[in-house]
Motif scaffolding. Structure first.
Motif, PDB file in Angstrom:
ATOM      1  N   ALA A  33       0.704   5.793  -0.483  1.00 45.15           N
ATOM      2  CA  ALA A  33       0.268   7.127  -0.089  1.00 45.15           C
ATOM      3  C   ALA A  33      -0.077   7.926  -1.332  1.00 45.15           C
ATOM      4  CB  ALA A  33       1.363   7.834   0.705  1.00 45.15           C
ATOM      5  N   GLY A  34      -0.947   8.897  -1.136  1.00 39.87           N
ATOM      6  CA  GLY A  34      -1.341   9.788  -2.219  1.00 39.87           C
ATOM      7  C   GLY A  34      -1.303  11.228  -1.752  1.00 39.87           C
ATOM      8  N   ALA A  35      -1.819  12.104  -2.583  1.00 36.76           N
ATOM      9  CA  ALA A  35      -1.783  13.541  -2.304  1.00 36.76           C
ATOM     10  C   ALA A  35      -2.456  13.891  -0.982  1.00 36.76           C
ATOM     11  CB  ALA A  35      -2.417  14.311  -3.457  1.00 36.76           C
ATOM     12  N   ASP A  36      -3.481  13.146  -0.592  1.00 39.39           N
ATOM     13  CA  ASP A  36      -4.164  13.417   0.678  1.00 39.39           C
ATOM     14  C   ASP A  36      -3.276  13.139   1.891  1.00 39.39           C
ATOM     15  OD1 ASP A  36      -6.402  14.121  -0.777  1.00 39.39           O
ATOM     16  OD2 ASP A  36      -7.476  12.242  -0.388  1.00 39.39           O
ATOM     17  N   ASP A  37      -2.178  12.436   1.687  1.00 37.02           N
ATOM     18  CA  ASP A  37      -1.282  12.069   2.790  1.00 37.02           C
ATOM     19  C   ASP A  37      -0.074  12.994   2.925  1.00 37.02           C
ATOM     20  OD1 ASP A  37      -2.681   9.600   3.527  1.00 37.02           O
ATOM     21  OD2 ASP A  37      -1.981   8.854   1.582  1.00 37.02           O
ATOM     22  N   GLY A  93       5.623   9.126 -11.809  1.00 33.59           N
ATOM     23  CA  GLY A  93       5.597   7.759 -12.316  1.00 33.59           C
ATOM     24  C   GLY A  93       6.833   6.959 -11.956  1.00 33.59           C
ATOM     25  N   ASN A  94       7.900   7.606 -11.501  1.00 35.46           N
ATOM     26  CA  ASN A  94       9.125   6.913 -11.132  1.00 35.46           C
ATOM     27  C   ASN A  94       9.292   6.799  -9.609  1.00 35.46           C
ATOM     28  OD1 ASN A  94      11.562   5.592 -11.765  1.00 35.46           O
ATOM     29  ND2 ASN A  94      12.725   7.459 -11.422  1.00 35.46           N
ATOM     30  N   HIS A  95       8.375   7.395  -8.869  1.00 35.43           N
ATOM     31  CA  HIS A  95       8.450   7.372  -7.404  1.00 35.43           C
ATOM     32  C   HIS A  95       7.178   6.750  -6.848  1.00 35.43           C
ATOM     33  CE1 HIS A  95      11.385  10.465  -8.443  1.00 35.43           C
ATOM     34  NE2 HIS A  95      11.965  10.185  -7.286  1.00 35.43           N
ATOM     35  N   ARG A  96       7.331   6.030  -5.754  1.00 36.81           N
ATOM     36  CA  ARG A  96       6.196   5.450  -5.063  1.00 36.81           C
ATOM     37  C   ARG A  96       6.340   5.803  -3.592  1.00 36.81           C
ATOM     38  NH1 ARG A  96       3.631   0.658  -6.891  1.00 36.81           N
ATOM     39  NH2 ARG A  96       4.374   1.408  -8.880  1.00 36.81           N
ATOM     40  N   LEU A 151      10.155   5.527  -2.553  1.00 38.06           N
ATOM     41  CA  LEU A 151      10.933   4.608  -3.371  1.00 38.06           C
ATOM     42  C   LEU A 151      11.053   5.173  -4.779  1.00 38.06           C
ATOM     43  CD1 LEU A 151       9.259   1.237  -2.361  1.00 38.06           C
ATOM     44  CD2 LEU A 151      11.400   2.196  -1.492  1.00 38.06           C
ATOM     45  N   ARG A 152      12.148   4.847  -5.422  1.00 39.05           N
ATOM     46  CA  ARG A 152      12.364   5.270  -6.802  1.00 39.05           C
ATOM     47  C   ARG A 152      12.824   4.048  -7.609  1.00 39.05           C
ATOM     48  NH1 ARG A 152      17.252   8.997  -7.362  1.00 39.05           N
ATOM     49  NH2 ARG A 152      18.248   7.040  -7.863  1.00 39.05           N
ATOM     50  N   ASP A 153      12.481   4.051  -8.856  1.00 40.24           N
ATOM     51  CA  ASP A 153      12.987   3.070  -9.813  1.00 40.24           C
ATOM     52  C   ASP A 153      12.381   1.675  -9.684  1.00 40.24           C
ATOM     53  OD1 ASP A 153      14.648   5.082 -10.785  1.00 40.24           O
ATOM     54  OD2 ASP A 153      16.346   4.459  -9.555  1.00 40.24           O
ATOM     55  N   LEU A 154      11.110   1.579  -9.302  1.00 38.89           N
ATOM     56  CA  LEU A 154      10.482   0.258  -9.231  1.00 38.89           C
ATOM     57  C   LEU A 154      10.455  -0.433 -10.603  1.00 38.89           C
ATOM     58  CD1 LEU A 154       7.600   0.896  -6.721  1.00 38.89           C
ATOM     59  CD2 LEU A 154       9.427  -0.766  -6.486  1.00 38.89           C
ATOM     60  N   GLU A 155      10.484   0.340 -11.654  1.00 38.33           N
ATOM     61  CA  GLU A 155      10.455  -0.226 -13.010  1.00 38.33           C
ATOM     62  C   GLU A 155      11.835  -0.230 -13.661  1.00 38.33           C
ATOM     63  OE1 GLU A 155       7.588  -1.529 -13.917  1.00 38.33           O
ATOM     64  OE2 GLU A 155       6.672  -0.755 -12.085  1.00 38.33           O
ATOM     65  N   GLU A 156      12.885   0.043 -12.907  1.00 38.52           N
ATOM     66  CA  GLU A 156      14.242   0.077 -13.440  1.00 38.52           C
ATOM     67  C   GLU A 156      14.581  -1.302 -14.017  1.00 38.52           C
ATOM     68  OE1 GLU A 156      18.649  -0.103 -13.243  1.00 38.52           O
ATOM     69  OE2 GLU A 156      17.292  -1.304 -12.056  1.00 38.52           O
ATOM     70  N   ASN A 176      17.113  -3.190 -14.388  1.00 29.91           N
ATOM     71  CA  ASN A 176      18.017  -4.100 -13.698  1.00 29.91           C
ATOM     72  C   ASN A 176      17.507  -4.526 -12.328  1.00 29.91           C
ATOM     73  OD1 ASN A 176      20.194  -4.196 -15.676  1.00 29.91           O
ATOM     74  ND2 ASN A 176      20.352  -2.015 -15.232  1.00 29.91           N
ATOM     75  N   GLY A 177      16.329  -4.054 -11.932  1.00 36.38           N
ATOM     76  CA  GLY A 177      15.733  -4.458 -10.665  1.00 36.38           C
ATOM     77  C   GLY A 177      16.326  -3.779  -9.450  1.00 36.38           C
ATOM     78  N   ASN A 178      16.896  -2.580  -9.617  1.00 35.34           N
ATOM     79  CA  ASN A 178      17.487  -1.829  -8.508  1.00 35.34           C
ATOM     80  C   ASN A 178      16.480  -0.817  -7.984  1.00 35.34           C
ATOM     81  OD1 ASN A 178      20.299  -2.853  -8.599  1.00 35.34           O
ATOM     82  ND2 ASN A 178      20.209  -2.006 -10.654  1.00 35.34           N
ATOM     83  N   VAL A 179      15.938  -1.058  -6.810  1.00 38.02           N
ATOM     84  CA  VAL A 179      14.955  -0.170  -6.198  1.00 38.02           C
ATOM     85  C   VAL A 179      15.666   0.693  -5.161  1.00 38.02           C
ATOM     86  CG1 VAL A 179      12.821  -0.046  -4.853  1.00 38.02           C
ATOM     87  CG2 VAL A 179      13.115  -1.864  -6.568  1.00 38.02           C
ATOM     88  N   TYR A 180      15.529   1.991  -5.322  1.00 37.09           N
ATOM     89  CA  TYR A 180      16.233   2.956  -4.473  1.00 37.09           C
ATOM     90  C   TYR A 180      15.293   3.519  -3.406  1.00 37.09           C
ATOM     91  CZ  TYR A 180      18.655   7.318  -3.238  1.00 37.09           C
ATOM     92  OH  TYR A 180      19.270   8.346  -2.565  1.00 37.09           O
ATOM     93  N   LEU A 181      15.744   3.525  -2.160  1.00 36.41           N
ATOM     94  CA  LEU A 181      15.028   4.167  -1.067  1.00 36.41           C
ATOM     95  C   LEU A 181      15.512   5.609  -0.989  1.00 36.41           C
ATOM     96  CD1 LEU A 181      13.110   4.043   1.366  1.00 36.41           C
ATOM     97  CD2 LEU A 181      15.064   3.254   2.731  1.00 36.41           C
ATOM     98  N   LYS A 182      14.697   6.501  -1.501  1.00 34.31           N
ATOM     99  CA  LYS A 182      15.066   7.917  -1.548  1.00 34.31           C
ATOM    100  C   LYS A 182      14.976   8.565  -0.173  1.00 34.31           C
ATOM    101  CE  LYS A 182      13.546  12.292  -3.633  1.00 34.31           C
ATOM    102  NZ  LYS A 182      14.876  12.842  -3.845  1.00 34.31           N
ATOM    103  N   ARG A 183      13.939   8.221   0.572  1.00 38.94           N
ATOM    104  CA  ARG A 183      13.758   8.844   1.885  1.00 38.94           C
ATOM    105  C   ARG A 183      12.933   7.915   2.756  1.00 38.94           C
ATOM    106  NH1 ARG A 183      11.524  14.491   1.117  1.00 38.94           N
ATOM    107  NH2 ARG A 183      13.564  14.650   0.151  1.00 38.94           N
ATOM    108  N   VAL A 184      13.245   7.913   4.044  1.00 35.89           N
ATOM    109  CA  VAL A 184      12.465   7.161   5.024  1.00 35.89           C
ATOM    110  C   VAL A 184      12.507   7.925   6.333  1.00 35.89           C
ATOM    111  CG1 VAL A 184      14.414   5.702   5.758  1.00 35.89           C
ATOM    112  CG2 VAL A 184      12.063   4.872   6.042  1.00 35.89           C
ATOM    113  N   ALA A 185      11.406   7.898   7.045  1.00 36.61           N
ATOM    114  CA  ALA A 185      11.350   8.505   8.379  1.00 36.61           C
ATOM    115  C   ALA A 185      10.286   7.775   9.189  1.00 36.61           C
ATOM    116  CB  ALA A 185      11.019   9.996   8.302  1.00 36.61           C
TER     117      ALA A 185
END
Length: 166
Positions: free
Chosen positions: A10-14, A46-49, A65-70, A72-81
């Motif tokens: 998603a981008g700004a238009d979304d 740059g840290n959120h997708r 999502l956050r931390d795709l480039e972390e 240790n490979g830990n990808v965090y789901l910040k929000r979902v709906a």
């Protein structure tokens, strides 16, 4: 088989569609909300997708999502709906989301936190293959000033591979 869910970044238009989804009826107790400016800032960080789930080109779910480039490979789901909770859309979207995450070779652990009384979400996460990793005591400060616990849930690449044959 139900109509498939297409996943796209998603981008700004979304942002308008994302804000509609995060403000669904009854979501105020479970789903965080951001202003359009806050979403734009996260998208630029740059840290959120942001990912949208589409059915027939209509947004039916989103995730931050956050931390795709972390390292240790830990990808965090910040929000979902997802639109219309209880109809299985959220779980189908989460499966697509996990497949997308684990398509990235560096991703090892997909994790999130949620409120202990959000049992519907926890059941969906468990069906996805996540397990409880613990309680984050008093980790969330609500807008009213109340401290709330969070349940941490996660799955590893090995969990996903075992359950989904990747």
């Amino acid at each position: 088989m139900p109509n498939p869910i297409e996943l796209r970044e998603a981008g700004a238009d979304d942002i308008e569609a994302i804000m509609r989804l995060e403000r669904g009826p009854g979501f105020e107790a479970w789903v965080g909300r951001s202003s359009a400016d806050e979403h734009r800032a996260l998208m630029r960080s740059g840290n959120h997708r942001y990912l949208l789930g589409l059915r027939s080109r209509e947004p039916i779910a989103f995730a931050i999502l956050r931390d795709l480039e972390e390292p240790n490979g830990n990808v965090y789901l910040k929000r979902v709906a997802a639109l219309r909770p209880g109809e299985g859309l959220g779980l189908r979207f989460l499966r697509e989301l996990a497949a997308w995450i684990y398509a990235h070779p560096a991703a090892h652990r997909f994790w999130l936190d949620c409120f202990p009384d959000n049992l519907r979400a926890q059941r969906a996460y468990e069906k996805l293959g996540m397990r409880r990793d613990g309680i984050l005591r008093g980790a969330y400060l609500s807008p009213s000033g109340e401290r709330r616990d969070l349940v941490m849930m996660a799955m590893t690449r090995d969990d996903w591979a075992r359950d989904n044959s990747i």
